[in-house]
Design a protein around this motif. Sequence first.
Motif, PDB file in Angstrom:
ATOM      1  N   HIS A  44     -25.764  66.680 -66.054  1.00 49.42           N
ATOM      2  CA  HIS A  44     -25.599  68.185 -65.716  1.00 49.42           C
ATOM      3  C   HIS A  44     -24.301  68.750 -66.583  1.00 49.42           C
ATOM      4  O   HIS A  44     -24.173  69.889 -66.763  1.00 49.42           O
ATOM      5  CB  HIS A  44     -24.820  68.132 -64.234  1.00 49.42           C
ATOM      6  N   SER A  45     -23.378  68.098 -67.257  1.00 50.43           N
ATOM      7  CA  SER A  45     -22.537  68.501 -67.959  1.00 50.43           C
ATOM      8  C   SER A  45     -23.103  68.844 -69.530  1.00 50.43           C
ATOM      9  O   SER A  45     -22.238  69.038 -70.348  1.00 50.43           O
ATOM     10  CB  SER A  45     -21.243  67.754 -68.054  1.00 50.43           C
ATOM     11  N   SER A  46     -24.240  68.126 -69.883  1.00 45.86           N
ATOM     12  CA  SER A  46     -24.832  68.065 -71.262  1.00 45.86           C
ATOM     13  C   SER A  46     -25.414  69.374 -71.504  1.00 45.86           C
ATOM     14  O   SER A  46     -25.898  69.814 -70.726  1.00 45.86           O
ATOM     15  CB  SER A  46     -25.727  66.960 -71.412  1.00 45.86           C
ATOM     16  N   SER A  86     -32.773  58.969 -63.430  1.00 46.03           N
ATOM     17  CA  SER A  86     -31.146  58.892 -63.412  1.00 46.03           C
ATOM     18  C   SER A  86     -30.816  58.295 -64.876  1.00 46.03           C
ATOM     19  O   SER A  86     -29.566  58.885 -65.170  1.00 46.03           O
ATOM     20  CB  SER A  86     -30.681  58.087 -62.326  1.00 46.03           C
ATOM     21  N   SER A  87     -31.605  57.763 -65.661  1.00 42.26           N
ATOM     22  CA  SER A  87     -30.972  57.243 -67.046  1.00 42.26           C
ATOM     23  C   SER A  87     -30.783  58.481 -67.897  1.00 42.26           C
ATOM     24  O   SER A  87     -30.107  58.363 -68.929  1.00 42.26           O
ATOM     25  CB  SER A  87     -32.172  56.157 -67.577  1.00 42.26           C
ATOM     26  N   PHE A  88     -31.608  59.681 -67.536  1.00 46.29           N
ATOM     27  CA  PHE A  88     -31.609  60.747 -68.364  1.00 46.29           C
ATOM     28  C   PHE A  88     -30.745  61.841 -67.733  1.00 46.29           C
ATOM     29  O   PHE A  88     -29.780  62.320 -68.570  1.00 46.29           O
ATOM     30  CB  PHE A  88     -33.027  61.484 -68.399  1.00 46.29           C
ATOM     31  N   MET A  89     -30.827  61.893 -66.488  1.00 50.90           N
ATOM     32  CA  MET A  89     -29.891  63.096 -65.868  1.00 50.90           C
ATOM     33  C   MET A  89     -29.249  62.320 -64.692  1.00 50.90           C
ATOM     34  O   MET A  89     -29.745  61.982 -63.539  1.00 50.90           O
ATOM     35  CB  MET A  89     -30.619  64.080 -65.221  1.00 50.90           C
ATOM     36  N   LYS A  90     -28.028  61.984 -65.120  1.00 57.81           N
ATOM     37  CA  LYS A  90     -27.313  61.255 -63.892  1.00 57.81           C
ATOM     38  C   LYS A  90     -27.110  61.904 -62.589  1.00 57.81           C
ATOM     39  O   LYS A  90     -26.531  63.197 -62.673  1.00 57.81           O
ATOM     40  CB  LYS A  90     -25.706  60.744 -64.470  1.00 57.81           C
ATOM     41  N   PRO A  91     -27.407  61.545 -61.423  1.00 58.61           N
ATOM     42  CA  PRO A  91     -27.743  62.537 -60.234  1.00 58.61           C
ATOM     43  C   PRO A  91     -26.284  62.762 -59.723  1.00 58.61           C
ATOM     44  O   PRO A  91     -25.254  62.103 -59.671  1.00 58.61           O
ATOM     45  CB  PRO A  91     -28.308  61.448 -59.330  1.00 58.61           C
ATOM     46  N   VAL A  92     -26.293  64.124 -59.491  1.00 64.31           N
ATOM     47  CA  VAL A  92     -25.149  64.569 -58.480  1.00 64.31           C
ATOM     48  C   VAL A  92     -25.638  65.340 -57.255  1.00 64.31           C
ATOM     49  O   VAL A  92     -26.417  66.250 -57.208  1.00 64.31           O
ATOM     50  CB  VAL A  92     -24.153  65.607 -59.385  1.00 64.31           C
ATOM     51  N   ASP A  93     -25.538  64.716 -56.121  1.00 62.61           N
ATOM     52  CA  ASP A  93     -25.888  65.096 -54.812  1.00 62.61           C
ATOM     53  C   ASP A  93     -26.009  66.640 -54.691  1.00 62.61           C
ATOM     54  O   ASP A  93     -26.960  67.174 -54.199  1.00 62.61           O
ATOM     55  CB  ASP A  93     -25.477  64.337 -53.668  1.00 62.61           C
ATOM     56  N   GLU A  94     -24.707  67.154 -54.854  1.00 59.58           N
ATOM     57  CA  GLU A  94     -24.548  68.480 -54.608  1.00 59.58           C
ATOM     58  C   GLU A  94     -25.552  69.445 -55.607  1.00 59.58           C
ATOM     59  O   GLU A  94     -26.052  70.325 -55.024  1.00 59.58           O
ATOM     60  CB  GLU A  94     -23.205  68.977 -54.911  1.00 59.58           C
ATOM     61  N   ALA A  95     -25.700  68.924 -56.689  1.00 57.91           N
ATOM     62  CA  ALA A  95     -26.544  69.661 -57.912  1.00 57.91           C
ATOM     63  C   ALA A  95     -28.025  69.344 -57.322  1.00 57.91           C
ATOM     64  O   ALA A  95     -28.818  70.345 -57.486  1.00 57.91           O
ATOM     65  CB  ALA A  95     -26.264  69.182 -59.188  1.00 57.91           C
ATOM     66  N   THR A  96     -28.346  68.101 -56.906  1.00 58.06           N
ATOM     67  CA  THR A  96     -29.705  68.119 -56.650  1.00 58.06           C
ATOM     68  C   THR A  96     -30.349  68.937 -55.293  1.00 58.06           C
ATOM     69  O   THR A  96     -31.312  69.582 -55.445  1.00 58.06           O
ATOM     70  CB  THR A  96     -29.751  66.498 -56.296  1.00 58.06           C
ATOM     71  N   LEU A  97     -29.292  68.819 -54.282  1.00 53.08           N
ATOM     72  CA  LEU A  97     -29.704  69.944 -53.137  1.00 53.08           C
ATOM     73  C   LEU A  97     -29.676  71.320 -53.564  1.00 53.08           C
ATOM     74  O   LEU A  97     -30.825  71.860 -52.907  1.00 53.08           O
ATOM     75  CB  LEU A  97     -28.577  69.572 -52.215  1.00 53.08           C
ATOM     76  N   LYS A 112     -23.270  75.380 -58.670  1.00 53.36           N
ATOM     77  CA  LYS A 112     -21.895  75.895 -58.118  1.00 53.36           C
ATOM     78  C   LYS A 112     -20.955  74.892 -58.609  1.00 53.36           C
ATOM     79  O   LYS A 112     -19.891  75.303 -58.630  1.00 53.36           O
ATOM     80  CB  LYS A 112     -22.026  75.975 -56.665  1.00 53.36           C
ATOM     81  N   TYR A 113     -21.452  73.653 -58.626  1.00 54.53           N
ATOM     82  CA  TYR A 113     -20.276  72.609 -59.084  1.00 54.53           C
ATOM     83  C   TYR A 113     -19.551  72.792 -60.357  1.00 54.53           C
ATOM     84  O   TYR A 113     -18.419  72.114 -60.729  1.00 54.53           O
ATOM     85  CB  TYR A 113     -20.546  71.354 -58.567  1.00 54.53           C
ATOM     86  N   ASN A 114     -20.505  73.082 -61.328  1.00 53.45           N
ATOM     87  CA  ASN A 114     -19.834  73.140 -62.825  1.00 53.45           C
ATOM     88  C   ASN A 114     -20.190  74.221 -63.536  1.00 53.45           C
ATOM     89  O   ASN A 114     -19.843  74.245 -64.623  1.00 53.45           O
ATOM     90  CB  ASN A 114     -20.212  71.789 -63.459  1.00 53.45           C
ATOM     91  N   GLY A 115     -21.325  75.090 -63.033  1.00 49.63           N
ATOM     92  CA  GLY A 115     -21.628  76.377 -63.776  1.00 49.63           C
ATOM     93  C   GLY A 115     -22.740  76.153 -64.404  1.00 49.63           C
ATOM     94  O   GLY A 115     -23.146  77.342 -65.270  1.00 49.63           O
ATOM     95  N   ARG A 116     -23.442  74.941 -64.670  1.00 46.49           N
ATOM     96  CA  ARG A 116     -24.645  74.714 -65.594  1.00 46.49           C
ATOM     97  C   ARG A 116     -25.827  75.484 -65.123  1.00 46.49           C
ATOM     98  O   ARG A 116     -26.336  75.445 -64.005  1.00 46.49           O
ATOM     99  CB  ARG A 116     -24.686  73.188 -65.645  1.00 46.49           C
ATOM    100  N   PRO A 117     -26.465  76.237 -65.992  1.00 47.41           N
ATOM    101  CA  PRO A 117     -27.647  77.092 -65.849  1.00 47.41           C
ATOM    102  C   PRO A 117     -29.005  76.000 -65.715  1.00 47.41           C
ATOM    103  O   PRO A 117     -28.835  75.025 -66.173  1.00 47.41           O
ATOM    104  CB  PRO A 117     -27.990  77.900 -66.970  1.00 47.41           C
TER     105      PRO A 117
END
Length: 556
Positions: free
Chosen positions: A222-224, A341-352, A512-517
């Motif tokens: 999510h930061s990439s 998850s090997s491609f996009m490390k999960p972040v629960d807040e983002a997934t929801l 919401k947690y880091n601004g990523r579109p």
Amino acid sequence: MPVRPTLVALPAYGWKCFSIVVIVLALLFLLTSSWTDPPLSMARPALFDVLTADLKMIQLLLSNGSLTSVDLLDTYLAQATQYDHYLNVMLSTPPYDKLMQLARNLDDERSAGKTRGPLHGIPIIIKDNIATHIDMGMNSSAGSLAFLNSRPKANAKIVDMLIAAGVIILGKANLSVCLSNMPVRCHTYAYTARNSPISMGGQTQSAYVRGGLQPGDSKDGHSSPSGSSTGPAVGVSAGYAPASIGTETDGSLVCPAGRAALYTIKPTIGLVPTVGIVPVSHSFDSPGPMTKTPYDLTILLDAIVGNRVHLQANSYSEFLTGSWADVSVGTLDPKKWVFPSSFMKPVDEATLQINSEIQSAYAKIKDLAKTYVHHVPLIERDSFLFQGKDSKAMITQADFHRDMNEYLSDLELSSIRNLHDLIAFNKAHADQEIPPGINQRILEEAFNLNLSAEQYDANARHLRNVAKTEGIDKILDSYGLDVIIGPIDSFLSSFASGTGYLIATMPLSYLKYNGRPFGLAAIAKAHREDILIKVQSAWEVTFGPRQPPPALCDQS
């Protein structure tokens, strides 16, 4: 762990802040210096907002005399210089004087009543794997030291098409690092570890993500900003140019566009010329536009499409209906269609948030589309396996060896003439080209691959069968659909590659947690650019305009 720098704007001064003495000194400096970067201290005050201005607005300002192409260049170059110390978008630009002369010539043409079309005098940026002749004053390095001093015999075909349309090529953009050797997702430039923090271009950063790329994040985390057309994508989102041209083999347009809140389209394979573009696979490669609006996308697509046999209109803009009324849509379940998850490390807040907002978007489309089918059962990506190996990867590697050798051997000047030379160069310059944790295993596998013509054909038949016949076609035909829509952060782009079909993106929201579109992608059958443009224009009407990066807005 080191903390990534936050965006910090350089001071921007208007004319009122300068004394007569400073102006005189600056003029003397410009007359005596060989410096080719733009004289930003002399830039005129911005006449428009580079973060939100689209081609339609710029066309109006140019046509009514409120703006000149010289103004445009000064304003966009100022924006690039202000932020590129952090974003790492640009790899090379022509000498400032050369750019200004080109802009003045196009302004003179406009003043004389001659315009070459809707892109007349408008600057864009292009990905650095798109060749430009040395006379244009830019490198054609594909982001690699191995190609830094290479010299193409001519411009890529699409560069000449853009110039004929009146476009100003403002510069060449970076190709982001791929933090994995996964062949189904990585662009070839990632194979050689280009654009890592220690290679030529540096790590391109998102203009949206607070804190930048986080150490240890996965390649599509999510930061990439994702890749590989990250420079062209970030450049448009950060206001370096109103539009750009990137390229895609599998996901290299759609993933970076999704993370920059842009519209893009990977056209039907063969629709846009690839001559003069550093290749990965002639079976899967295509250039495409990256823009802020569907209208902008159609105007740029008009300029680069070589084969217009299937275009039943004067312009792709004629398909901007803004309506879902004659579009039949099937959607993919975001809980199933998501990168591992090997491609996009999960972040629960983002997934929801992603799942919730995608389902809400589906509900809106359901009420507007001609017909709607919820969560269609598209065959999964692992169906690409053939005799224990990934059929798409086999084709890609076989194509890459042949196509890269052909490209390199045709260069006017280069110390790298084939894949063997490239591997040897990377080994000799491993401290610059191959950072810790990255290797060139896939390059070496492509070089050593001994795939017979019969084996190649068998892999190609299998791929077409599962991706096309049992995949996209089965869903579209069985349910009477025009398009399949699903998350960008999924393997939907692999189905576009495997079929040769087109795929396009639509921005949806921001984490919401880091601004990523994040957003959605739509896929349709070959030569149905008209359908995907309808979808993109209907999307914009339904969900509203994209939002520019807040951190840059706060400093503008």
